[in-house]
Write a protein that holds these residues in place. Structure first.
Motif, PDB file in Angstrom:
ATOM      1  N   GLN A  79       0.913  -1.182  -0.166  1.00 33.20           N
ATOM      2  CA  GLN A  79       0.013   0.100   0.030  1.00 33.20           C
ATOM      3  C   GLN A  79       0.897   1.185  -0.103  1.00 33.20           C
ATOM      4  O   GLN A  79       0.629   2.189  -0.856  1.00 33.20           O
ATOM      5  CB  GLN A  79      -0.934   0.068   1.304  1.00 33.20           C
ATOM      6  CG  GLN A  79      -1.838   1.250   1.351  1.00 33.20           C
ATOM      7  CD  GLN A  79      -2.776   1.173   2.521  1.00 33.20           C
ATOM      8  OE1 GLN A  79      -2.695   0.109   3.247  1.00 33.20           O
ATOM      9  NE2 GLN A  79      -3.424   2.217   2.747  1.00 33.20           N
ATOM     10  N   ASP A  80       2.031   1.249   0.794  1.00 33.28           N
ATOM     11  CA  ASP A  80       2.700   2.449   0.954  1.00 33.28           C
ATOM     12  C   ASP A  80       3.508   2.462  -0.258  1.00 33.28           C
ATOM     13  O   ASP A  80       3.535   3.900  -0.986  1.00 33.28           O
ATOM     14  CB  ASP A  80       3.745   2.207   1.991  1.00 33.28           C
ATOM     15  CG  ASP A  80       3.062   2.136   3.298  1.00 33.28           C
ATOM     16  OD1 ASP A  80       1.919   2.903   3.328  1.00 33.28           O
ATOM     17  OD2 ASP A  80       3.714   1.879   4.515  1.00 33.28           O
ATOM     18  N   ALA A  81       3.763   1.477  -1.095  1.00 29.98           N
ATOM     19  CA  ALA A  81       4.693   1.838  -2.139  1.00 29.98           C
ATOM     20  C   ALA A  81       3.631   2.073  -3.552  1.00 29.98           C
ATOM     21  O   ALA A  81       4.374   3.053  -4.129  1.00 29.98           O
ATOM     22  CB  ALA A  81       5.430   0.345  -2.624  1.00 29.98           C
ATOM     23  N   LEU A  82       2.602   1.647  -3.534  1.00 30.90           N
ATOM     24  CA  LEU A  82       1.718   2.158  -4.511  1.00 30.90           C
ATOM     25  C   LEU A  82       1.287   3.462  -4.314  1.00 30.90           C
ATOM     26  O   LEU A  82       1.109   4.371  -5.339  1.00 30.90           O
ATOM     27  CB  LEU A  82       0.587   1.106  -4.740  1.00 30.90           C
ATOM     28  CG  LEU A  82       0.705  -0.193  -5.025  1.00 30.90           C
ATOM     29  CD1 LEU A  82      -0.270  -1.100  -5.121  1.00 30.90           C
ATOM     30  CD2 LEU A  82       1.410  -0.255  -6.784  1.00 30.90           C
ATOM     31  N   ARG A  83       0.827   4.028  -3.294  1.00 28.43           N
ATOM     32  CA  ARG A  83       0.410   5.191  -3.095  1.00 28.43           C
ATOM     33  C   ARG A  83       1.456   6.203  -3.199  1.00 28.43           C
ATOM     34  O   ARG A  83       1.317   7.118  -3.558  1.00 28.43           O
ATOM     35  CB  ARG A  83      -0.185   5.480  -1.486  1.00 28.43           C
ATOM     36  CG  ARG A  83      -1.678   4.675  -1.475  1.00 28.43           C
ATOM     37  CD  ARG A  83      -2.145   4.870  -0.072  1.00 28.43           C
ATOM     38  NE  ARG A  83      -3.363   4.430   0.069  1.00 28.43           N
ATOM     39  CZ  ARG A  83      -4.079   4.168   1.267  1.00 28.43           C
ATOM     40  NH1 ARG A  83      -3.531   4.833   2.320  1.00 28.43           N
ATOM     41  NH2 ARG A  83      -5.225   3.549   1.196  1.00 28.43           N
ATOM     42  N   ALA A  87       1.714   8.999  -7.359  1.00 31.20           N
ATOM     43  CA  ALA A  87       1.550  10.515  -7.141  1.00 31.20           C
ATOM     44  C   ALA A  87       2.735  10.878  -8.465  1.00 31.20           C
ATOM     45  O   ALA A  87       2.684  11.984  -8.961  1.00 31.20           O
ATOM     46  CB  ALA A  87       2.252  10.994  -6.106  1.00 31.20           C
ATOM     47  N   GLU A  88       3.812   9.971  -8.876  1.00 34.29           N
ATOM     48  CA  GLU A  88       4.560  10.476  -9.942  1.00 34.29           C
ATOM     49  C   GLU A  88       4.367   9.731 -11.142  1.00 34.29           C
ATOM     50  O   GLU A  88       4.696  10.137 -12.335  1.00 34.29           O
ATOM     51  CB  GLU A  88       5.956   9.951  -9.314  1.00 34.29           C
ATOM     52  CG  GLU A  88       6.421  10.722  -8.219  1.00 34.29           C
ATOM     53  CD  GLU A  88       7.914  10.301  -7.626  1.00 34.29           C
ATOM     54  OE1 GLU A  88       8.368   9.397  -8.059  1.00 34.29           O
ATOM     55  OE2 GLU A  88       8.395  10.785  -6.599  1.00 34.29           O
ATOM     56  N   ASP A  89       3.671   8.523 -10.937  1.00 33.13           N
ATOM     57  CA  ASP A  89       3.326   7.611 -12.090  1.00 33.13           C
ATOM     58  C   ASP A  89       1.832   7.372 -12.220  1.00 33.13           C
ATOM     59  O   ASP A  89       1.412   6.515 -11.505  1.00 33.13           O
ATOM     60  CB  ASP A  89       4.305   6.391 -12.050  1.00 33.13           C
ATOM     61  CG  ASP A  89       4.172   5.683 -13.671  1.00 33.13           C
ATOM     62  OD1 ASP A  89       3.401   6.106 -14.588  1.00 33.13           O
ATOM     63  OD2 ASP A  89       4.636   4.583 -13.474  1.00 33.13           O
ATOM     64  N   SER A  90       1.143   7.989 -13.037  1.00 35.24           N
ATOM     65  CA  SER A  90      -0.466   7.815 -13.246  1.00 35.24           C
ATOM     66  C   SER A  90      -0.784   6.458 -13.643  1.00 35.24           C
ATOM     67  O   SER A  90      -1.723   6.158 -13.642  1.00 35.24           O
ATOM     68  CB  SER A  90      -1.201   9.036 -14.013  1.00 35.24           C
ATOM     69  OG  SER A  90      -0.475   8.947 -15.537  1.00 35.24           O
ATOM     70  N   LYS A 156      13.026   0.999 -14.079  1.00 36.58           N
ATOM     71  CA  LYS A 156      13.102   1.046 -15.356  1.00 36.58           C
ATOM     72  C   LYS A 156      13.028   2.488 -16.088  1.00 36.58           C
ATOM     73  O   LYS A 156      13.904   2.988 -16.841  1.00 36.58           O
ATOM     74  CB  LYS A 156      12.137   0.172 -16.087  1.00 36.58           C
ATOM     75  CG  LYS A 156      12.080   0.403 -17.510  1.00 36.58           C
ATOM     76  CD  LYS A 156      13.333  -0.181 -18.404  1.00 36.58           C
ATOM     77  CE  LYS A 156      13.410  -0.412 -19.674  1.00 36.58           C
ATOM     78  NZ  LYS A 156      14.796  -0.723 -20.464  1.00 36.58           N
ATOM     79  N   PHE A 157      12.293   3.341 -15.593  1.00 36.98           N
ATOM     80  CA  PHE A 157      11.959   4.791 -15.871  1.00 36.98           C
ATOM     81  C   PHE A 157      13.374   5.503 -15.435  1.00 36.98           C
ATOM     82  O   PHE A 157      13.825   6.256 -16.128  1.00 36.98           O
ATOM     83  CB  PHE A 157      10.974   5.239 -15.203  1.00 36.98           C
ATOM     84  CG  PHE A 157       9.579   4.861 -16.059  1.00 36.98           C
ATOM     85  CD1 PHE A 157       9.617   4.270 -17.031  1.00 36.98           C
ATOM     86  CD2 PHE A 157       8.230   5.007 -15.481  1.00 36.98           C
ATOM     87  CE1 PHE A 157       8.401   3.934 -17.794  1.00 36.98           C
ATOM     88  CE2 PHE A 157       6.907   4.708 -16.144  1.00 36.98           C
ATOM     89  CZ  PHE A 157       7.211   4.151 -17.151  1.00 36.98           C
ATOM     90  N   ALA A 158      13.762   5.044 -14.338  1.00 35.97           N
ATOM     91  CA  ALA A 158      15.153   5.802 -13.906  1.00 35.97           C
ATOM     92  C   ALA A 158      16.117   5.482 -14.605  1.00 35.97           C
ATOM     93  O   ALA A 158      17.175   6.223 -15.043  1.00 35.97           O
ATOM     94  CB  ALA A 158      15.234   5.236 -12.458  1.00 35.97           C
ATOM     95  N   ASP A 159      16.451   4.008 -15.190  1.00 38.32           N
ATOM     96  CA  ASP A 159      17.326   3.687 -16.000  1.00 38.32           C
ATOM     97  C   ASP A 159      17.368   4.368 -17.293  1.00 38.32           C
ATOM     98  O   ASP A 159      18.395   4.967 -17.706  1.00 38.32           O
ATOM     99  CB  ASP A 159      17.447   2.110 -16.169  1.00 38.32           C
ATOM    100  CG  ASP A 159      17.800   1.452 -14.868  1.00 38.32           C
ATOM    101  OD1 ASP A 159      18.486   2.104 -13.835  1.00 38.32           O
ATOM    102  OD2 ASP A 159      17.476   0.357 -14.567  1.00 38.32           O
ATOM    103  N   ASP A 160      16.208   4.374 -17.994  1.00 37.93           N
ATOM    104  CA  ASP A 160      16.147   5.004 -19.195  1.00 37.93           C
ATOM    105  C   ASP A 160      16.253   6.504 -19.278  1.00 37.93           C
ATOM    106  O   ASP A 160      17.059   6.990 -20.076  1.00 37.93           O
ATOM    107  CB  ASP A 160      14.319   5.111 -19.700  1.00 37.93           C
ATOM    108  CG  ASP A 160      14.158   3.529 -19.991  1.00 37.93           C
ATOM    109  OD1 ASP A 160      15.122   2.868 -20.272  1.00 37.93           O
ATOM    110  OD2 ASP A 160      13.007   3.348 -19.915  1.00 37.93           O
ATOM    111  N   ASP A 161      15.880   7.257 -18.026  1.00 37.69           N
ATOM    112  CA  ASP A 161      16.387   8.754 -17.971  1.00 37.69           C
ATOM    113  C   ASP A 161      17.751   8.862 -17.753  1.00 37.69           C
ATOM    114  O   ASP A 161      18.335   9.793 -18.215  1.00 37.69           O
ATOM    115  CB  ASP A 161      15.541   9.050 -16.797  1.00 37.69           C
ATOM    116  CG  ASP A 161      15.768  10.789 -16.679  1.00 37.69           C
ATOM    117  OD1 ASP A 161      15.270  11.366 -17.499  1.00 37.69           O
ATOM    118  OD2 ASP A 161      16.427  11.191 -15.642  1.00 37.69           O
TER     119      ASP A 161
END
Length: 264
Positions: A79-83, A87-90, A156-161
């Motif tokens: 729950q904490d991880a998803l919430r 906020a950053e990834d819709s 994955k998003f962090a690695d691509d960025d």
């Protein structure tokens, strides 16, 4: 005068309404903070109790406490991880909705395990332990799948960025290292880091070699022009030379006329 009194009355009631609104908001925020603190404290106490039971008791009671502790820990972490991630990834909104549906089954199982802890018939509870353990494992596995998928997505998003940023930095670094390139034709040569301390740039050897023939051609043309000019000057009559007058040939009024010499 009546208009002034009316305006003052309106301002007075407006300030009263604003103060009441701010007070209600402050009380509500304080109430929510107290409820959050109480819930956190109650959960901490309950988990500490479950951990103590799972370690200090054996048999059915210890097994039930261990199942509840595993279920609650996994569900809260997911729950904490998803919430935090939504906020950053819709794109995690659907995953959060699925977790809410999973939470319904998790709460039902937790309530059932909590009731079975107070059940005096231990033999019946022991008979239901395999089924309860299987349900707990299924819910925990589903929660962990959502949590780790969300973490892998964020990674994955962090690695691509980071890859895009590294490429841009490499391109910028390559552009910054182009200070030794030769200047374009027709432009003034700029100072490079390979020059001496005086800051004077020597002309390229090719330019010097190209300038020499041009200079010699210009000299030959000038010599030919000078020869043609000399021939023309020889053909023209020379002007009389300007010489100083002989002072002996000067005659002034007070001088006597020269006497003629006697001839024999």
């Amino acid at each position: 005068m009546e208009a002034v009194i009316l305006i003052l009355a309106l301002l007075f009631f407006a300030f009263i309404g604003l103060g009441a609104f701010v007070t209600v908001k402050a009380v509500g925020a304080a109430k929510r903070g107290v409820e959050r603190t109480v819930t956190q404290a109650r959960r901490t106490v309950e988990e500490t109790t479950l951990r103590a039971k799972s370690l200090g008791q054996v048999g059915v009671a210890g097994e039930l406490a261990q199942l509840r502790l595993s279920l609650r820990t996994s569900m809260r972490a997911t729950q904490d991880a998803l919430r935090a991630g939504v906020a950053e990834d819709s794109g995690l909104a659907e995953s959060l909705a699925l977790f809410e549906r999973l939470s319904v089954h998790g709460h039902e199982l937790d309530d059932e395990l909590k009731r079975l802890e107070r059940e005096p018939d231990r033999s019946t509870v022991a008979a239901r332990l395999p089924e309860l353990r299987e349900r707990t494992e299924r819910i925990v596995h589903s929660a962990e799948s959502l949590r780790w998928a969300a973490r892998d997505r964020a990674q994955k998003f962090a690695d691509d960025d980071l890859d895009v940023l590294s490429s841009q930095i490499d391109m910028e670094a390559g552009a910054l290292r182009h200070w030794t390139e030769s200047p374009a034709p027709g432009s003034s040569p700029g100072r490079s880091w390979s020059e001496d301390g005086a800051g004077q740039s020597a002309p390229p050897a090719a330019d010097a070699g190209a300038a020499a023939p041009a200079g010699s051609g210009a000299g030959a043309g000038a010599g030919a022009g000078a020869g043609a000019g000399g021939a023309e000057r020889e053909a023209e009559p020379e002007p009389p030379a300007i010489t100083a007058r002989d002072p002996r040939q000067e005659h002034y009024p007070w001088q006597k006329a020269p006497r003629p010499e006697a001839t024999n």
